[in-house]
Design a protein around this motif. Structure first.
Motif, PDB file in Angstrom:
ATOM      1  N   LEU A 196     -35.748  94.975  19.475  1.00 10.47           N
ATOM      2  CA  LEU A 196     -35.559  95.325  20.887  1.00 10.47           C
ATOM      3  C   LEU A 196     -36.488  96.469  21.299  1.00 10.47           C
ATOM      4  CD1 LEU A 196     -31.711  95.125  21.490  1.00 10.47           C
ATOM      5  CD2 LEU A 196     -33.484  93.479  22.070  1.00 10.47           C
ATOM      6  N   ASP A 214     -25.152  88.077  25.083  1.00 13.28           N
ATOM      7  CA  ASP A 214     -26.566  87.706  25.133  1.00 13.28           C
ATOM      8  C   ASP A 214     -27.329  88.588  26.112  1.00 13.28           C
ATOM      9  OD1 ASP A 214     -25.826  85.825  23.423  1.00 13.28           O
ATOM     10  OD2 ASP A 214     -26.257  84.097  24.707  1.00 13.28           O
ATOM     11  N   VAL A 215     -28.597  88.756  25.824  1.00 11.00           N
ATOM     12  CA  VAL A 215     -29.477  89.462  26.746  1.00 11.00           C
ATOM     13  C   VAL A 215     -29.699  88.567  27.980  1.00 11.00           C
ATOM     14  CG1 VAL A 215     -31.848  90.280  27.030  1.00 11.00           C
ATOM     15  CG2 VAL A 215     -30.585  90.781  24.927  1.00 11.00           C
ATOM     16  N   LEU A 235     -32.373  94.392  14.373  1.00  6.22           N
ATOM     17  CA  LEU A 235     -32.386  93.874  15.743  1.00  6.22           C
ATOM     18  C   LEU A 235     -32.838  94.956  16.707  1.00  6.22           C
ATOM     19  CD1 LEU A 235     -29.244  91.630  16.140  1.00  6.22           C
ATOM     20  CD2 LEU A 235     -31.649  91.002  16.235  1.00  6.22           C
ATOM     21  N   ARG A 249     -30.613  84.210  22.332  1.00  4.08           N
ATOM     22  CA  ARG A 249     -29.651  85.297  22.509  1.00  4.08           C
ATOM     23  C   ARG A 249     -30.351  86.603  22.891  1.00  4.08           C
ATOM     24  NH1 ARG A 249     -25.206  86.502  18.613  1.00  4.08           N
ATOM     25  NH2 ARG A 249     -24.552  87.442  20.567  1.00  4.08           N
ATOM     26  N   LEU A 250     -31.612  86.702  22.522  1.00  3.44           N
ATOM     27  CA  LEU A 250     -32.375  87.895  22.889  1.00  3.44           C
ATOM     28  C   LEU A 250     -33.062  87.722  24.243  1.00  3.44           C
ATOM     29  CD1 LEU A 250     -34.085  89.003  19.553  1.00  3.44           C
ATOM     30  CD2 LEU A 250     -32.274  90.175  20.796  1.00  3.44           C
ATOM     31  N   ARG A 268     -27.156  93.286  24.718  1.00  2.00           N
ATOM     32  CA  ARG A 268     -27.062  92.629  23.421  1.00  2.00           C
ATOM     33  C   ARG A 268     -25.695  92.911  22.795  1.00  2.00           C
ATOM     34  NH1 ARG A 268     -28.339  89.275  19.161  1.00  2.00           N
ATOM     35  NH2 ARG A 268     -26.690  90.239  18.022  1.00  2.00           N
ATOM     36  N   LEU A 295     -31.342  96.736  27.237  1.00  2.00           N
ATOM     37  CA  LEU A 295     -31.366  95.569  26.351  1.00  2.00           C
ATOM     38  C   LEU A 295     -30.300  95.726  25.282  1.00  2.00           C
ATOM     39  CD1 LEU A 295     -35.210  95.101  25.823  1.00  2.00           C
ATOM     40  CD2 LEU A 295     -33.668  93.456  26.883  1.00  2.00           C
ATOM     41  N   ARG A 296     -30.217  96.930  24.772  1.00  2.00           N
ATOM     42  CA  ARG A 296     -29.258  97.179  23.700  1.00  2.00           C
ATOM     43  C   ARG A 296     -27.831  96.980  24.199  1.00  2.00           C
ATOM     44  NH1 ARG A 296     -29.235 102.399  19.830  1.00  2.00           N
ATOM     45  NH2 ARG A 296     -28.955 103.642  21.691  1.00  2.00           N
TER      46      ARG A 296
END
Ligand code: ADP
Ligand code: MG
Length: 597
Positions: A539, A450-451, A535, A481-482, A446, A442-443
């Motif tokens: 996550l 975007d995820v 953030l 975006r997440l 990001r 995820l990181r």
């Protein structure tokens, strides 16, 4: 007989009453005297005690000293140089201000005060017994102040009877001195007993991390600094890895504007910051310095000045909780963060391995933990410890992947994965491993933009509070975006249309609830302006949902896939919450167990 039964108490009785509040035990005397030394700008403080402070306490400093008239005035009740106008009381910047410590202490013991200012040729010595000045004389002495206190409570037998053993009192004294000096964040202190035995030595030029480690006790060998400032609230300090914790709150040291305080709200904020990282009933090690506008906090609540009142508690609670949360989510104990060049890891792992000093502190992210060492060992298969190796070989070994080269043996107890390789058995916590993989992916996504989203076949409808509704509508773009597409479909009813692909299969409802919780914690309900570490906290929280739950059945093929995933990321030895991901049991250890060696 007179009609009046009421009398104004004579001042020596008032002093004795005040002393009952201020001077609870020898450590309270030490605390007040050390606070005076800090207020006097001391660079070095020397405290020496006999019999845990019950027989004698002496506190010397190299601070500003006092003039001859001030030396006697200081012993009067309500005599202080730190407060002039009533308004000053609403913005206290010194540790003292009540002007009652010296007079209270002097009323319950024999006290000698010796002091000299830099501009004076000679110093002054005042002898006081039971609050009465017995003598005052000129004397040659260094610049600064020494207060010597003997036979504490000699004239208050009731209080004296409550004193514990010298050993107990001594432990309180060590605590008191440490608190004052840590709070001052500068200056050094030497605490001795009987003129010689060192009880505490925090040198003036030592690093703060080192001091913090010493203060927190033997179990703490490494701390991680944090710092955050916003909206006039500065939060800084040190934490340990969350798996180093304790069963009581004594590892939590909280300071407000340099003053050690006991404050439930702050304690709760710290615990909130650690949240899921600690099991119920466990408390973290954390030294937290909170600095706020002195006008926004009332310190005049308690004679011992141990309690404070904040004008506004919510912003402070959130600042402390989210700073800690962000710090912990970054998992600074993982070497992977930022400075993970393999040579650095290996080199410092080796250096670390040779380093036998138990109390070394390396607060930078550069450091490696024991688990990192295990990883380094794992990476470099054939390289023996203590021997500085060429890392070319290591990098080659690493690209093969330390985890994917392991042979899966199977899943045990529905929770652990058993693997073999590199002359050792590896036990992997499947949930922690999955969580770490999901978090790292995820990181990475990001960071690249975007995820990646995955649409839900059937959108999940959630009902939310009006508060959460505001958060949802304010943050729709940031959520997108997440990886979360969430749409209003009716009053307080929202449809979750997609979630991060990494979390495919996860239950959308608790996931979104956690997301809302986390954003609420940011304090401003605004994800858009959130700092990177905040953030990351978000996550890390949602990564928990991706993980294969403990209890899920994994076949060897799936285990192999997970091992490969573990190699594909910048992997540290812990899940983002600080729990270990794997444990290595070497051949040598097994041989020892079975007496084969
Ligand atoms: N170690 C010291 N060095 C210089 N001045 C001191 C020292 N200790 C006390 N004083 C002076 O004596 C005053 C009274 O001290 P105290 O009774 O502790 O009250 P407070 O600290 O609340 O002012 C202080 O305000 C300060 O001016
Ligand atoms: Mg004082």
């Amino acid at each position: 007989m007179s009609d009046s039964l009421i009398r104004v108490l004579p001042s020596h009785v008032i002093d004795r009453i005040a002393a009952g509040e201020v001077v609870e035990r020898p450590s309270s005397v030490v605390k007040e005297l050390c606070e005076n030394a800090v207020d006097a700008g001391a660079g070095a403080i020397h405290v020496d005690i006999d019999g845990g402070g019950l027989e004698r306490i002496s506190v010397s400093d190299d601070g500003c000293g006092m003039s001859p008239p001030d030396a006697t005035l200081a012993l009067e009740r309500h005599a202080t140089s730190k407060l002039w106008e009533p308004e000053d009381l609403s913005a206290i910047r010194t540790l003292g201000f009540r002007g009652e410590a010296l007079s209270s202490i002097a009323s319950v013991c024999r006290m000698t005060l010796t002091t000299r200012r830099a501009q004076d040729d000679v110093g002054t010595r005042v002898l006081i017994c039971g609050g009465e000045v017995e003598s005052m004389q000129e004397i040659g002495c260094p610049v600064g102040t020494t207060v010597d206190v003997r036979n504490i409570f000699y004239n208050t037998p009731a209080r004296r009877a409550f004193m514990r053993s010298a050993a107990t009192e001594q432990a309180h004294v060590v605590d008191a001195v440490t608190r004052v000096v840590l709070g001052a964040r500068k200056g050094g202190v030497l605490l001795t007993s009987g003129g010689g035995r060192h009880l505490l030595d925090l040198p003036e030029d030592g690093s703060e991390a080192n001091r913090v480690c010493t203060a927190l006790g033997k179990r703490v060998t490494r701390v991680y600094p944090f710092e955050h400032q916003a909206d006039g609230i500065a939060v800084s300090g040190y934490v340990t890895r969350p798996d180093v914790n304790r069963g009581d709150a004594r590892g939590m040291w909280l300071f407000v504007n340099g003053r050690f305080v006991r404050d439930r709200m702050l304690q709760r904020a710290v615990l909130e910051g650690f949240r899921s990282l600690l099991e119920r009933g466990r408390y973290p090690y954390a030294v937290v310095f909170l600095d706020v506008d002195p006008a926004a906090v009332d310190v005049n609540v308690h004679p011992q000045k141990l309690e404070v009142r904040f004008q506004q508690t919510n912003p402070i609670f959130r600042a402390v909780a989210s700073t800690l949360n962000g710090t912990l989510a970054r998992s600074p104990w993982l070497s992977g963060d930022g400075l993970a060049a393999p040579q650095t890891t290996v080199q410092s792992a080796l250096r670390q391995a040779r380093d036998t000093q138990p109390l070394r502190v390396i607060p930078e992210p550069l450091q490696v933990s024991l688990d990192d060492m295990a990883k380094a060992r794992l990476t470099m298969a054939a390289v023996s410890e203590g021997e500085l190796c060429g890392y070319e070989n290591l990098t080659a070994a690493a690209s093969g992947g330390p985890f994917s080269t392991l042979r899966p043996v199977g899943q045990v107890m529905g929770v652990y994965l058993l693997c073999e390789g590199d002359g050792a058995i590896f036990v992997i916590d499947q949930h922690a491993a999955h969580e770490r993989v999901a978090f790292e992916r995820l990181r990475a996504q990001r960071r690249g933009g975007d995820v990646v989203r995955q649409s839900l076949l059937f959108p999940e409808i959630i009902e939310v509070s009006s508060n959460d509704e505001v958060v949802l509508s304010d943050n729709a773009a940031a959520f997108l975006r997440l990886g979360f597409e969430i749409e209003l479909v009716g009053p307080r009813r929202w449809a979750v249309r997609s979630i991060p692909a990494e979390l495919a299969g996860a239950d959308a409802k608790p996931l979104v609830n956690d997301l809302l919780d986390e954003v609420g914690l940011l304090g401003r309900d605004q994800l858009a302006g959130a700092a990177e570490d905040q953030l990351m906290a978000v996550l890390s929280r949602i990564a928990c949902h991706a993980a294969v739950r403990a209890g899920d059945n994994l076949k060897n093929q799936e285990i192999a896939a997970l091992l490969t995933q573990m190699d594909s990321i910048d992997f540290g030895a812990h899940c983002p919450h600080g729990r270990p991901v794997y444990h290595r049991i070497g051949r040598a250890e097994l041989d020892r167990i079975f007496h084969r060696s």
